[in-house]
Design an enzyme around this catalytic site. Structure first.
Site, PDB file in Angstrom:
ATOM      1  N   GLU A 114       0.813  -1.215   0.000  1.00  0.00           N
ATOM      2  CA  GLU A 114       0.000   0.000   0.000  1.00  0.00           C
ATOM      3  C   GLU A 114       0.849   1.269   0.000  1.00  0.00           C
ATOM      4  OE1 GLU A 114      -2.852  -0.368   3.143  1.00  0.00           O
ATOM      5  OE2 GLU A 114      -3.568  -2.302   2.422  1.00  0.00           O
ATOM      6  N   LYS A 120     -15.877  -1.446   2.511  1.00  0.00           N
ATOM      7  CA  LYS A 120     -15.146  -2.009   1.374  1.00  0.00           C
ATOM      8  C   LYS A 120     -16.165  -2.665   0.452  1.00  0.00           C
ATOM      9  CE  LYS A 120     -10.819  -3.173   3.824  1.00  0.00           C
ATOM     10  NZ  LYS A 120     -10.084  -4.286   4.488  1.00  0.00           N
TER      11      LYS A 120
END
Length: 444
Positions: free
Chosen positions: A216, A354
């Site tokens: 990330e 999400k």
């Protein structure tokens, strides 16, 4: 009107494995969507369908999901109005797939990755049909105000541990949160400057190899514990000149180091055959979080306990929930039924949203609205395996949640989302305002 949904397997997400991408052909043109993929996934998430054929992509292929789109979903879409988002999502989830668990529709027949790709593409087509932007269209679907819109505070993951890194650090993510900025654009400047300052500090203390980035975009130096990571962040924030303007958030991902037999948490879980000196009970972990919150400017803690440890979630929320956001990710998996249970048990006070955990845009909106109705915070989130698709940038503005996490200001698949938010802020002008330190409040 939908003419022909085309799809391709061979786009890669950021870890070099295939994912589902759809090109939805309509009378207005072609609309594309690609789905992400998580690493530390909750056991209650909707099913991401993989082939498990070890001769292709080591079992990570998505040919079956593609086949399900071609043979089961696509024929039923032809001729439908792309503005009927809820009707189409419900048809895919309930009629064409139909698989269910005690927590609701599981997508285990067609795959959440197949259904979501279509759902996202249809949403984009619906926006075009309504001659509006994606963020305004999704806001309309959710019944939100489209006159004045909210830009989110970015939660930038800058130090990696847990299952995302090869160091000893048990907690998975340490994020910087520029709540004191006057705009999204300035928040990203604050965040980027702290990120680069942190890089210099890590290089000095741990060596140049420690500045390699993870999935990330965050750094994974050889940090041993949370105190060391937090000290490093506080020092970098101060050195960059943003003390009191940039706060800290953590994603513990505690399910990754929970022992369900002994009901304990091993903070040294990445050391094989360790001496168990860092094994904690749930109560000891509660006490650790309280200590950290007193010492450091922490404003949000995600997944502090295992996805089934409702009792300790409730203890922590009662103890510090007034001042600190307690976010359910693996606990809730963007699932309205899990959210209802958490509300009943007072287990947390925020949802991590999400879209691929639940598998359709309609259900993601439902989860968000349920959370907001009960005065929870909602943080829209990427996955650790991402594509260049920027749907969640529009989604966070549409749903007015005031906060997003989509990685460090590094790696193109992360910055793609932040760049889209720059564009949205620019296009909104005076009709957009930055959530800032009010990110936990209802911004409806």
């Amino acid at each position: 009107m939908i003419i022909n949904p085309k799809n391709y397997e061979h786009i890669f997400y950021s870890r070099g494995n295939p994912t589902v991408e759809v090109d939805l052909e309509t009378t207005l043109g072609i609309f594309r969507a690609a789905v992400p993929s998580g690493a530390s996934t909750g056991i209650y998430e909707a099913l991401e369908l993989r082939d498990n054929d070890k001769s292709r992509y080591l079992g990570k292929g998505v040919q079956q999901a593609i086949k399900n789109i071609n043979e089961i979903i696509a024929p039923k879409l032809i001729g439908l109005d792309c503005r009927e988002q809820k009707k189409i999502d419900n048809m895919m989830v309930q009629e064409l797939d139909g698989s269910k668990t005690e927590w609701g529709w599981s997508k285990s027949k067609l795959g959440a990755n197949a259904i979501l790709a279509i759902s996202m593409a249809i949403c984009r087509a619906g926006a075009a049909a309504n001659k509006t932007s994606l963020y305004k269209y999704v806001a309309q679907l959710a019944g939100k105000n489209t006159e004045k819109m909210i830009l989110p505070v970015p939660c930038l993951n800058v130090i990696n541990g847990g299952s995302h890194a090869g160091n000893k650090l048990s907690f998975q993510e340490f994020m910087i949160v520029p709540v004191g900025a006057p705009s999204f654009k300035e928040a990203m400047r604050y965040g980027a400057e702290v990120y680069h300052t942190l890089k210099s500090e890590i290089k000095k203390k741990y060596g140049i190899d420690a500045t390699n980035v993870g999935d990330e975009g965050g750094f994974a130096p050889n940090i041993l514990n949370a105190h060391e990571a937090l000290d490093l962040l506080v020092a970098s924030i101060k050195k960059a000149g943003y003390e009191n303007k940039v706060k800290i958030a953590m994603d513990v991902a505690a399910s990754e180091f929970y022992n369900s037999e002994t009901k304990t948490y091993d903070l040294d879980f990445k050391t094989p055959n360790n001496d168990k000196s860092l094994v904690k009970t749930g109560q000891e972990l509660v006490d650790l979080y309280i200590e950290l919150v007193k010492k450091y400017p922490i404003i949000s803690i995600e997944d502090p306990f295992d996805q089934d440890d409702w009792e300790n979630y409730a203890k922590l929320t009662e103890a510090i929930g007034k001042d600190v956001q307690i976010v359910g990710d693996d606990l809730l998996v963007t699932n309205p039924t899990r959210i209802e249970k958490a509300l009943e048990k007072k287990a947390c006070n925020a949802l991590l949203l999400k879209v691929n955990q639940i598998g359709s845009i309609t259900e993601a909106i439902e989860a968000c609205l349920l959370s907001q109705k009960n005065n929870w915070g909602v943080m829209v989130s990427h996955r650790s395996g991402e594509t260049e698709d920027v749907f969640i940038a529009d989604l966070v503005v549409a749903l007015r949640t005031g906060q997003i996490k989509t990685g460090a200001p590094c790696r193109s698949e992360r910055n793609a989302k932040y760049n889209q938010l720059f564009r949205i802020e620019e296009s909104l002008g005076a009709n957009g305002s930055f959530a800032g330190d009010k990110f936990r409040l209802q911004l409806n």
